[in-house]
Design an enzyme around this catalytic site. Structure first.
Site, mmCIF file in Angstrom:
data_model
loop_
_atom_site.group_PDB
_atom_site.id
_atom_site.type_symbol
_atom_site.label_atom_id
_atom_site.label_comp_id
_atom_site.label_asym_id
_atom_site.label_seq_id
_atom_site.Cartn_x
_atom_site.Cartn_y
_atom_site.Cartn_z
ATOM 1 C CG LEU A 1 -5.741 8.950 0.845
ATOM 2 C CD1 LEU A 1 -3.986 9.656 -0.486
ATOM 3 C CD2 LEU A 1 -6.696 9.692 0.340
ATOM 4 C CG ASP B 1 -5.751 6.143 13.815
ATOM 5 O OD1 ASP B 1 -4.363 6.723 12.568
ATOM 6 O OD2 ASP B 1 -6.178 5.008 13.870
ATOM 7 C CE1 TYR C 1 2.760 -4.435 6.286
ATOM 8 C CE2 TYR C 1 1.650 -2.351 5.113
ATOM 9 C CZ TYR C 1 2.399 -3.439 5.583
ATOM 10 O OH TYR C 1 3.175 -3.937 3.637
ATOM 11 C CB CYS D 1 12.463 -3.844 5.911
ATOM 12 S SG CYS D 1 11.545 -2.902 3.942
#
Length: 446
Positions: A233, A208, A171, A394
């Site tokens: 998270l 990472d 992603y 975007c």
């Protein structure tokens, strides 16, 4: 009178020379001002706007797409003048802006081809000034807030992301070496490019930061025999990454932890962070690079891959911040390098990827459109419109605006990496045939 039955008295054409409108009432003043802006803004392509009072306005000329839109809310022209980015996105997702002909991507391509004209709007200037004043609050991300921000976007269903990402769920910006690669090939090339800059060898410990669904960590373990610790998270991402590690037989070699990077205490030969720095916020730059320096061994190498802007100072888009990435901040390269240098790290290599993310987002948009029915079943129509706008706006920001992706290679010592960049191409060549075969295999499987 229906919207498709517009009387000649209600039709107005604006090109380079906008003329005064007769009997312009106060309710149409905002539309008239918006039309004057669009007459300067639209240069490539043809844009037709049907306003809430059934007036028709035509703009543009020359080559380019032809788009017709219909505004159904009388307050929308004023909102577009005051805060164009936020208002346009909300109008599309709420259905008060309808596209009669053409596509959303075409509309955004027309409107974003000359962003200087948009930035010259008084409302835009006021908004930018307010954002600058509130910058610390808008982009300040202590651990608790960072968890909430991550959950807002990344704890959506993994099934949603499977609709448009590559098979490895990368992603972030892919790497199009020739421009002819499939999405899966370009994402594999991105991982290869990053691995080459990390100067990997068997047995190294790698951290990472922002490990996503685990694809990069698993690749570094499998292809380069590294021991990898991935931090995220996102509960959804950690669950999926651990499942992938188990399925790949790499659970003993790769560990995924639900942990903020600032809480990490280990020491590592290599640190990699892809698509995570954008979530740090400007007030967190020093903590971010100080953490990398703290966890990096004396002869270690770090690689930061992030979205940035070529503007003198970074920031965030109002609509993206509200609906997609709360707390996000896209930095300039200059302020990023300054923060890295303040931490005592050497910047040993810099690379700027310009149109690579535009192509990545084009692939994502096309894949999302092909699976839109599934996305609507997972969520609803408004959600689909939000994500259509997100991916399209975007793409155009990278294609026509100031956004780009940069990769910073960092080290504690000036002599840690080779004197020239030849080692990058040499390392990539070793994996080229493997990636081509993998891309073809995945393409057939899809």
């Amino acid at each position: 009178m229906s919207n498709s039955e517009i009387s000649p008295d209600e039709q107005f054409e604006l090109h380079d020379g906008a003329r005064q409108l007769p009997r312009l009432g106060p309710g149409r003043a905002a539309m008239w001002l918006l039309a004057k802006l669009l007459s300067r803004l639209v240069r490539n392509g043809h844009l037709t706007v049907i306003d809430p009072c059934c007036g028709t306005w035509r703009f543009g000329g020359g080559d380019g797409p032809a788009v017709s839109v219909r505004l159904t809310d009388k307050a929308l022209p004023a909102q577009l003048l005051a805060n164009p980015s936020l208002a346009l996105g909300e109008a599309y997702m709420d259905g008060t802006l309808r596209i009669d002909t053409g596509s959303l991507r075409d509309l955004l391509s027309i409107c974003m081809a000359d962003l200087d004209a948009v930035d010259a709007l008084p409302g835009k200037r006021i908004r930018q000034g307010l954002d600058a004043f509130l910058s610390r609050r808008l982009h300040h991300n202590p651990i608790n807030r960072a968890r909430c921000n991550v959950a807002h976007h990344y704890d959506l269903s993994t099934e949603l992301y499977d609709l448009f990402l590559d098979a490895d769920r990368q992603y972030s910006c892919a790497y199009f070496a020739t421009g002819n690669e499939t999405l899966d090939e370009a994402q594999a090339l991105k991982k290869r490019h990053i691995a080459a800059k990390l100067l990997l060898r068997p047995g190294l410990d790698v951290l990472d930061i922002g490990s996503g669904w685990g694809g990069l960590a698993l690749e570094l373990a499998q292809q380069h025999q590294a021991r990898v610790t991935g931090l995220s998270l996102s509960t959804e991402q950690i669950v999926a990454a651990r499942a992938s590690a188990t399925q790949s037989g790499l659970s003993e070699q790769v560990a995924f932890k639900l942990r903020d990077y600032r809480q990490e205490k280990g020491q590592y030969d290599r640190v990699v962070s892809v698509g995570m720095f954008e979530h740090v916020g400007r007030s967190g730059f020093d903590d971010y690079f100080s953490t990398i320096r703290r966890v990096l061994k004396p002869d270690g190498v770090a690689l930061v891959h992030a979205i940035g802007t070529m503007a003198p100072k970074g920031g965030s888009d109002a609509w993206i911040r509200k609906y997609i990435f709360p707390g996000g901040y896209l930095p300039s390269l200059s302020e990023t390098i300054s923060a890295a240098e303040r931490s005592g790290l050497w910047v040993t290599d810099v690379e700027v990827l310009r149109l690579h993310y535009a192509e990545t987002l084009r692939h994502w948009s096309e894949r999302f459109a092909a699976e839109r029915g599934t996305a609507r079943r997972l969520y609803d129509e408004r959600f689909c419109r939000i994500w259509e706008f997100y991916l399209a706006v975007c793409e155009m920001a990278f294609r026509h605006g100031r956004l780009m992706v940069f990769q910073l290679q960092l080290a504690k010592r000036r002599d840690t990496v080779p004197l020239t960049r030849n080692y990058i191409a040499d390392a990539e060549a070793d994996h080229h045939c493997h990636i081509r075969a993998l891309g073809k295999q995945i393409g057939r499987a899809r």
